[in-house]
Design a protein around this motif. Structure first.
Motif: not given
Length: 255
Positions: A127-148
């Motif tokens: 979630l924290g490193t997936t980018r496309f064209g320099g843009e971070l594709l996910f702005t949320d973390s696993a904690a906020s997104r899934y409650g993990l």
């Protein structure tokens, strides 16, 4: 009167030679460039129509390029979502094993917890490193997104001494990942692929229309060139004959 008649015939022949020379030049140019319209004078209305179609072609090509980039972006996100879904699938059997407290020692629970912590860290990394064209594709973390964050060490539902409920959190997270993948798939298929198909079909039609207006009809132009060449040669012969007659007449008058 005779001189005037021959002078008039000579002028007419000269005009014919000039006319067919221009026609021959146009045909030669069209065959050389591959375009029927090389300047506004060739076909003013056709030029305007072809320029409008050319603008539409440029607009379609720009939109297609934008759609293609969007598809690549969605594919990158889908790849990351699939990686997360695969990691979440590895979490569930760990939670199931930990739930059987009677058959699981403290040491085994600690081992299971270490695996859970590692997998959640892996999800966070995606979630924290997936980018496309320099843009971070996910702005949320696993904690906020899934409650993990609730099932890692120290969390409310950790596997060692936490409350029961880790399986529910993991199942909810897996369902969320599946929904995200389905949403991306639907967007790729219906919002992008269908639009690309429509734009591609329009591009073909508009390009064909522009080619019909602007491009040279080679068979017709070759025929016109041969015709102009033959008529020019005939007019040249006529001009030479007229001039020869004029010279002969002048000489006869001088004798």
């Amino acid at each position: 009167m005779i001189s005037a008649r021959y002078s008039s015939a000579s002028a007419a022949a000269e005009r014919q030679v000039a006319r067919f020379s221009r026609e021959l030049g146009r045909s030669t140019e069209r065959l050389a460039t591959g375009e029927r319209i090389n300047r506004a004078a060739d076909d003013p209305s056709g030029l305007i129509a072809s320029e409008l179609l050319g603008s539409r072609i440029a607009a379609i090509e720009g939109e297609l390029k934008g759609r293609e980039l969007s598809q690549f972006r969605l594919s990158a996100r889908a790849g990351a979502e699939q990686a997360i879904a695969d990691l979440l699938a590895e979490l569930e059997p760990l939670a199931v094993a930990a739930a059987n407290r009677g058959a699981t020692s403290r040491e085994e629970l600690e081992g299971l917890q270490l695996e859970v912590d590692g997998i959640v860290a892996g999800i966070q990394h995606v979630l924290g490193t997936t980018r496309f064209g320099g843009e971070l594709l996910f702005t949320d973390s696993a904690a906020s997104r899934y409650g993990l964050d609730e099932i890692v060490s120290g969390g409310r539902f950790n596997l060692i001494d936490g409350e029961a409920g880790a399986q529910d959190i993991i199942r909810n997270a897996s369902a969320s990942a599946t929904r995200s993948l389905a949403s991306i798939g639907a967007e790729q298929r219906y919002a992008h692929e269908s639009t690309v198909d429509v734009l591609s079909a329009e591009l073909i039609e508009v390009s064909a229309a522009r080619s019909f207006i602007r491009d040279t009809d080679f068979a017709k132009e070759v025929s016109e060139m041969v015709r102009a060449q033959a008529l020019k040669e005939a007019a040249t012969v006529s001009l030479l004959i007229s001039r020869d007659h004029s010279r002969s007449l002048i000489l006869s008058l001088l004798r």
